[in-house]
Each structure stands twice: as C-alpha cells, then as structure tokens.
Design a protein around this motif. Structure first.
Motif, PDB file in Angstrom:
ATOM      1  N   UNK A 191       0.820  -1.209   0.000  1.00  0.00           N
ATOM      2  CA  UNK A 191       0.000   0.000   0.000  1.00  0.00           C
ATOM      3  C   UNK A 191       0.853   1.259   0.000  1.00  0.00           C
ATOM      4  N   UNK A 241      -1.079   4.133  -1.708  1.00  0.00           N
ATOM      5  CA  UNK A 241      -2.441   4.013  -1.194  1.00  0.00           C
ATOM      6  C   UNK A 241      -2.504   4.466   0.253  1.00  0.00           C
ATOM      7  N   UNK A 294      -0.619   7.382  -9.103  1.00  0.00           N
ATOM      8  CA  UNK A 294      -1.205   6.038  -9.158  1.00  0.00           C
ATOM      9  C   UNK A 294      -1.791   5.774 -10.534  1.00  0.00           C
ATOM     10  N   UNK A 295      -2.501   6.761 -11.025  1.00  0.00           N
ATOM     11  CA  UNK A 295      -3.198   6.608 -12.297  1.00  0.00           C
ATOM     12  C   UNK A 295      -2.227   6.409 -13.461  1.00  0.00           C
ATOM     13  N   UNK A 312      -2.533  -1.796 -10.385  1.00  0.00           N
ATOM     14  CA  UNK A 312      -2.809  -2.630  -9.207  1.00  0.00           C
ATOM     15  C   UNK A 312      -3.553  -3.905  -9.597  1.00  0.00           C
ATOM     16  N   UNK A 352      -5.485  -6.995  -7.407  1.00  0.00           N
ATOM     17  CA  UNK A 352      -5.907  -7.314  -6.050  1.00  0.00           C
ATOM     18  C   UNK A 352      -6.270  -8.787  -5.931  1.00  0.00           C
ATOM     19  N   UNK A 355     -11.407  -7.031  -7.510  1.00  0.00           N
ATOM     20  CA  UNK A 355     -11.905  -5.649  -7.402  1.00  0.00           C
ATOM     21  C   UNK A 355     -12.454  -5.095  -8.715  1.00  0.00           C
ATOM     22  N   UNK A 358      -9.769   3.531 -15.191  1.00  0.00           N
ATOM     23  CA  UNK A 358      -8.571   4.372 -15.008  1.00  0.00           C
ATOM     24  C   UNK A 358      -8.286   5.257 -16.216  1.00  0.00           C
ATOM     25  N   UNK A 399      -7.051  -4.222 -16.957  1.00  0.00           N
ATOM     26  CA  UNK A 399      -7.328  -2.876 -16.449  1.00  0.00           C
ATOM     27  C   UNK A 399      -6.044  -2.216 -15.943  1.00  0.00           C
ATOM     28  N   UNK A 448      -1.266  -7.868  -4.937  1.00  0.00           N
ATOM     29  CA  UNK A 448      -1.391  -8.426  -3.584  1.00  0.00           C
ATOM     30  C   UNK A 448      -2.117  -9.763  -3.676  1.00  0.00           C
TER      31      UNK A 448
END
Ligand SMILES: Nc1ncnc2c1ncn2[C@@H]1O[C@H](COP(=O)(O)OP(=O)(O)O)[C@@H](O)[C@H]1O
Ligand SMILES: [Mg+2]
Lengths: 403, 233
Positions: B49, B54, B81-82, B87, B89, B93, B107, B154, B166
């Motif tokens: 994170x 995050x 981040x963008x 990411x 998950x 998500x 995004x 994505x 993660x």
C-alpha cells in the motif's frame, strides 16, 4: 464526464433510483400545483374591493322599542354622523364589499320572465354613496337627493335609476359596454330601470363569486328594522372615530341597539382568512414534501455509498481523485433527479389539466415547471453533498484492506 | 526505480499501536520482478500500500522513479497512481455493475484520454488477456481466473511502469493461478517492474527476486529465488 458508465451502472440497480425519481416527480407535481393554487389565491386576495378600505368602518343598528321610528332615526343618525368632525361622509346601506352577506338581483336588457338575467349585487345608497365608499364615476351622474326613496320590507318596487360598475356594463353589453349608459334594463323580469351612471369598480359582498365585480347602486333607504351605517373617516382618524360613533349612536336613541362595529380592513381579513390559512398549509406541505424527498435522496445515496465502499477505494487506487469521487455521486444524483423532474413536469401538467377541469382552477404559469425543476435539482445536489463527501473520504487503502 | 529507507508504519487506535513496518528498507530496480513472502500479519500488504501510494507512512523516506513522494498532495498521489502504477488485487476488485469494457475504461477516464484512445487501449488489453470477445459481459459472467485477467488488463491499460499485486492468485485454483502467473511473467518480460505479494513459495519462485518480511522488517533478501523455492518446496 463519465455519464455513460454512471448511467449504465445505475441501470443495474435501478429500484432505489426509480423510487427516488418517482418521489421527486410526485413532489414536483404537487409543488407546482400547490404553488399555482397559492398564486391564484394571492391574486384573489390582492384584488381591490373598490372602496376606501383604509378609512371606512361600519356599524349595525337594530330598533327594538315599540315607538322606534326607523325613518326618523335614520335621518337623525345620518345628519349627526355627517356633521361629526373627522367624518368625510356616511350613509345607510344594506351591505359592504367582502362582508359575505348582501342582496343580489338579475338584470336583463329585454323584459320577460323567460329571459335569464345577469346577476348583480345591489347596494342601497343615497346621494352620499359614491363619496362614502370612495367610488369613481366614469360616466353619467351621481344620484341627487330627489332620486332617493324609502323602501319598506314588503316593497317589491324598484327605483327607476341605477349606477353600475364597468364590469356589469361589460356583462350586460359584451359587444358595446359604452352603450350601457342611458340604456334601460329590466329588474324583476319587467320593471324598467335606467342606467344613469357607470362607476369604475366595486366588489360584491361575496369574494368567491365569479361575478364579484358586478355591482349596482340603487337610490333607496331601506326600512328593514335592522340597518347598517357606513362611515368614511378622514385619513388617520378612523380609530379615534369608531368608539365615538358607537357611543353617540347608542346614546342618541334608546330605542335601538348598536352592534357589530367593524373596519373594512378587518372585513377583508375575515373574508380571506381561509385563503390565508390555505396558503400557509400548502407552504407547509411543499416544505414537508421537499424535506422528505431530500431525506430520501440522502438515504439512497448513503446506502449506495456504503454498498460501494470497496468500489470507491478501488477507483481511488486506480487514480480517481477525491473530487472525481465526489463528482461521481453528484452526477449520479443529477441523472436520477433529471429523470424525476422530467416525469414530474409531465405529471404536474397532467394534474393541473385535471384540476382545471374538475375544480375550475387556473392553468399553470409557464415558468412554474422550469423553476420547480431547477429548484428540485438544486435540492437533490445539496442533499447528496453529504453522502458524496463521505464517499470522497473513503481511503484508497480500502481497495486492499477489504475482501 | 523504487527506493525505501527506514520506512515505519504505525497504526494507532484508541487501545493499541501496531507497528506494521519497522525501519523497512528496500530498493527495487527498473524491470525487476520482486515477490514478497511472509507470514500473515507481517506487513506485506502495508508495504504494498505504501509502495503504491495508497497509504501514507509514519516515518522514513520513499522515492519512486527518483521523486520523493512523501510531500505529494492527495490529488498528486492519485495522478501518480493513475499514470505510473497498476494494481492487481486478491479479490479482483472489478466493479460488478460495469461491463468488462467499462471496467477497463475506469482508469483511462481518470487519465483524460479521448474516447477513441480509450477504445483502442481497452480493445488491445482485453485481446491481450484473451477476453476481447467478451467486452460486453459483466464480471459475474466470468470465472475467477477470467476476472483476474480483466483486472490485469485494467492495470495494464494505462501502460504503467510499475505493477503491484497483492496475492493475485489467492482466490484462484492452481490451474487458473498458473495461467495468471504466466501472464504476469509476460508483462515483466515486456519491461514492467513488478512487486507481487504471495504466500505460495512456488509462485514466489517465478519472480527474479524474493524478499521475506517478518514482523514488519525485511528478514531475508534472497536473489536466488530457486533456492527459496527449493527450501520451501
Ligand atoms: N488499518 C489498520 N489499522 C490497524 N492495524 C492494521 C491496519 N491495517 C493493518 N493493520 C495491522 O498491521 C499489521 C500488518 O498487516 P498487513 O500489512 O495487512 O499484513 P499482511 O498483509 O502481511 O498479512 C497487522 O498486524 C494488521 O493487523
Ligand atoms: Mg495482506
């Protein structure tokens, strides 16, 4: 803007959105029509009675004694009232505008029992009537003392002269109202009566009557046992004169009682009291409905924010700024509200059309629907602000921390 | 590429203080594929994170792509981040109410690309993960492995320098896990730097480098991942 995805996502969970849109629509329909009714009532209340309301008051006199001579009493009373300092003029009459009790007759331009006359409110006055009420003569002439007769309760004869309002002239002669002056009309089917004067405006005693502007003054004193004196005071002296007049009338003749002294202003207030409370009630209903709708929006948005907490965190992780999240929920509400107000606009117009038919209400003002739309869109945006800000404060770590 | 020095992360509640990371230091070079292992609660997700902006850390220094990120505003962090980070998950998500197409679009819209550019990228990455023919489907119409592929698409759509995962295979059976791992490996082969948390030593062994976290500290930096796999195996 992300209208497309917001709309498509909403369509997958539409029950709540539809219910809120419906609530907005119903609120809008009721709001718009309630405002329209309120406007109509306010317009009614704002109409002038035509008389000098600020300075006029009136009082009833009822003879009871065996030896009470009504005609003598009226002559004495009027002489006394007219000579009082501060009094502009005074008359004996049967009624006043907005008092809700009076006399009406039908007038017709041709004689004959089969003809439907035009309803008109009658005020019995003498040559002081115009001055006492503060009326404006547009054409013709006022009554002269020689015109004024005395009318017993049993009399059915009408005087041969009358002064009518312009509105009555228009009702009698829709094609040529000006021809009313000097024309002969018929009262009681076939008694001729000449229109000797046209006055600008005066209201009948009944504020809800569609012919409220149709009035005729006739030159007669009435001997009906109970009568009414109308007194017009000089500006600012009404309140000082009222107790004086009451006292003098009571003392001058012990064969009668005086009662029910009232100002024109109070008469107006009583006459429109129910309309006033209706306006208050409708205002309350509108406020309540708007509040309930706003709470519904808050509820739906709060639910949708908590249901989508993880999604919000994920969006944040993917690069949404706080303001992008805020905008998402504001936009979602805007879409729901737009659907609601569009449906509400149609519903409002439909409801109004039905009420125009069923209750003879007026049409909606053209601006009411757009104004209500903007108003409800604003209410929606304000209501959703709280939940939307809560959404914007969801931390991005929620994306990895919740399963 | 990524440089952390003496990072500490303390979670404070009314009752307890949890030291999720203590003086955590790590350097990751451009193009690395780092697997992160460690017992549950050791601080793996916390590390990820922080690496992915995050969460803010309590103490220490963190440079991403040569830039000190501790002073960035929330909006700037969102932008980093963008643009730079993808990411993946454990729970995929995906947004359940959106089609695969719209999910990958999320995004890209925040990035402000034109509609045509977004369409090009979405179709490209969905083809890449083998789901180009199912763009209009909802996530619920896919298997877990397919959903994770969409999530990877994505993450890739913005062409990030940096991919953080993660437990990307934590919710998948071994068959699907392997195919997802192959995809991740391919992405690394194209030059994207990857940090992946996993508790599966076999999967950790597919990375070029493994770090083991214990009690919020790097207990063991092992470059020869074959050895780790051998020990664990
Ligand atoms: N938001 C939080 N508040 C308090 N404690 C937390 C929070 N997030 C994680 N922790 C604690 O920090 C420690 C590390 O957690 P985490 O990084 O999730 O471990 P891992 O991913 O290795 O299982 C754990 O003891 C966990 O309970
Ligand atoms: Mg974890």
């Amino acid at each position: 803007m992300e209208l497309g995805p917001i709309w498509r996502a909403m369509m997958r969970n539409k029950t709540g959105a539809i219910l809120i849109a419906l609530q907005i629509a119903v609120t809008m329909a009721i709001m718009v029509n309630a405002i329209s009714i309120m406007q109509e009532r306010s317009r009614m209340m704002a109409r002038p009675s035509g008389v000098d309301e600020a300075n006029i008051f009136y009082i009833s006199s009822v003879g009871f004694a065996e030896d009470f001579n009504e005609r003598v009493a009226i002559e004495e009373d009027l002489n006394m009232l007219r000579s009082l300092p501060g009094v502009v003029d005074a008359i004996q009459t049967n009624s006043v505008p907005l008092s809700d009790g009076g006399w009406s007759m039908g007038l017709q331009t041709e004689p004959g029992a089969e003809i439907q006359g035009t309803g008109v409110a009658i005020y019995f006055v003498d040559e002081h009537g115009m001055e006492t009420f503060g009326l404006e003569l547009l054409a013709g002439e006022d009554f002269s003392p020689g015109d004024v007769g005395w009318r017993e309760r049993s009399d059915t004869e009408w005087p041969d002269k009358g002064i009518i309002t312009r509105a009555m002239a228009e009702a009698l002669y829709p094609d040529d109202p000006d021809s009313a002056l000097g024309s002969t009309v018929y009262i009681n089917d076939d008694e001729p009566l000449t229109i000797t004067g046209i006055m600008k405006q005066m209201q009948a005693p009944w504020n809800g009557w569609s012919g409220v502007e149709r009035v005729m003054l006739v030159p007669q004193h009435t001997l009906f046992g109970a009568t009414r004196y109308v007194v017009r005071a000089e500006p600012g002296r009404r309140d000082e004169l009222m107790p004086q007049v009451e006292q003098i009338l009571a003392d001058s003749n012990k064969g009668r009682i005086v009662r029910n002294m009232r100002t024109m202003e109070e008469t107006r207030e009583r006459s429109y009291r129910s309309d006033g409370s209706m306006i208050k009630m409708l205002t309350f209903v509108i406020a309540l409905l708007t509040l309930v709708t706003a709470l519904g929006i808050v509820g739906l948005a709060s639910f949708s924010v908590s249901r989508r907490t993880k999604q919000i965190g994920t969006r944040r992780a993917l690069g949404a700024s706080r303001s992008a999240i805020l905008r998402y929920f504001m936009t979602e509400n805007l879409l729901i509200s737009i659907v609601g107000v569009l449906a509400g606009g149609a519903l409002a117009v439909g409801l109004n059309m039905w009420m125009v038919d069923a209750f003879d209400l007026t049409r909606l003002g053209w601006y009411l629907v757009p104004v209500a739309m903007v108003l409800l869109l604003l209410v929606g945006q304000i209501a959703v602000l709280g939940p939307a800000r809560r959404a914007a404060s969801v931390p991005p770590a929620v994306a990895t921390r919740t399963v | 590429m990524l440089s952390m020095q003496d990072i500490s992360m303390v979670y404070r509640t009314d009752l307890v203080e949890t030291h999720a990371l203590r003086d955590f230091s790590l350097d990751v070079a451009e193009g690395d594929f780092v697997s992160v292992t460690g017992p549950s609660g050791s601080g793996k997700t916390t590390f990820l994170n922080i690496a992915g902006l995050l969460e803010q850390f309590t103490k220490g220094r963190y440079e991403l792509d040569g830039r000190d990120v501790s002073s960035l505003s929330d909006a700037q962090r969102s932008k980093v981040r963008n643009e730079k980070i993808g990411f993946i998950f454990q729970g995929f998500n995906l947004i359940p109410d959106l089609s695969l197409y719209d999910n990958v679009d999320v995004p890209l819209r925040y990035r402000g690309f034109s509609a045509a550019e977004r369409k090009r990228r979405i179709e490209h990455v969905l083809d890449l993960v083998g789901l180009g023919s199912r763009m209009k489907h909802l996530p619920s119409q896919l298997s877990g492995g397919q959903q994770q592929r969409v999530a990877i698409a994505r993450a890739l759509s913005g062409e990030p320098r940096f991919l953080l995962a993660d437990e990307p295979t934590g919710n998948l059976d071994s068959q699907m896990a392997l195919s997802v791992m192959e995809l991740i490996k391919q992405i690394n082969d194209q030059g994207t730097t990857i940090i992946m948390v996993t508790h599966d030593p076999a999967l950790a062994g597919m990375a070029s480098r493994n770090i083991h976290i214990r009690d919020g500290q790097v207990s063991d930096v092992e470059h020869d991942t074959q050895l780790v796999a051998a020990i664990a195996g």
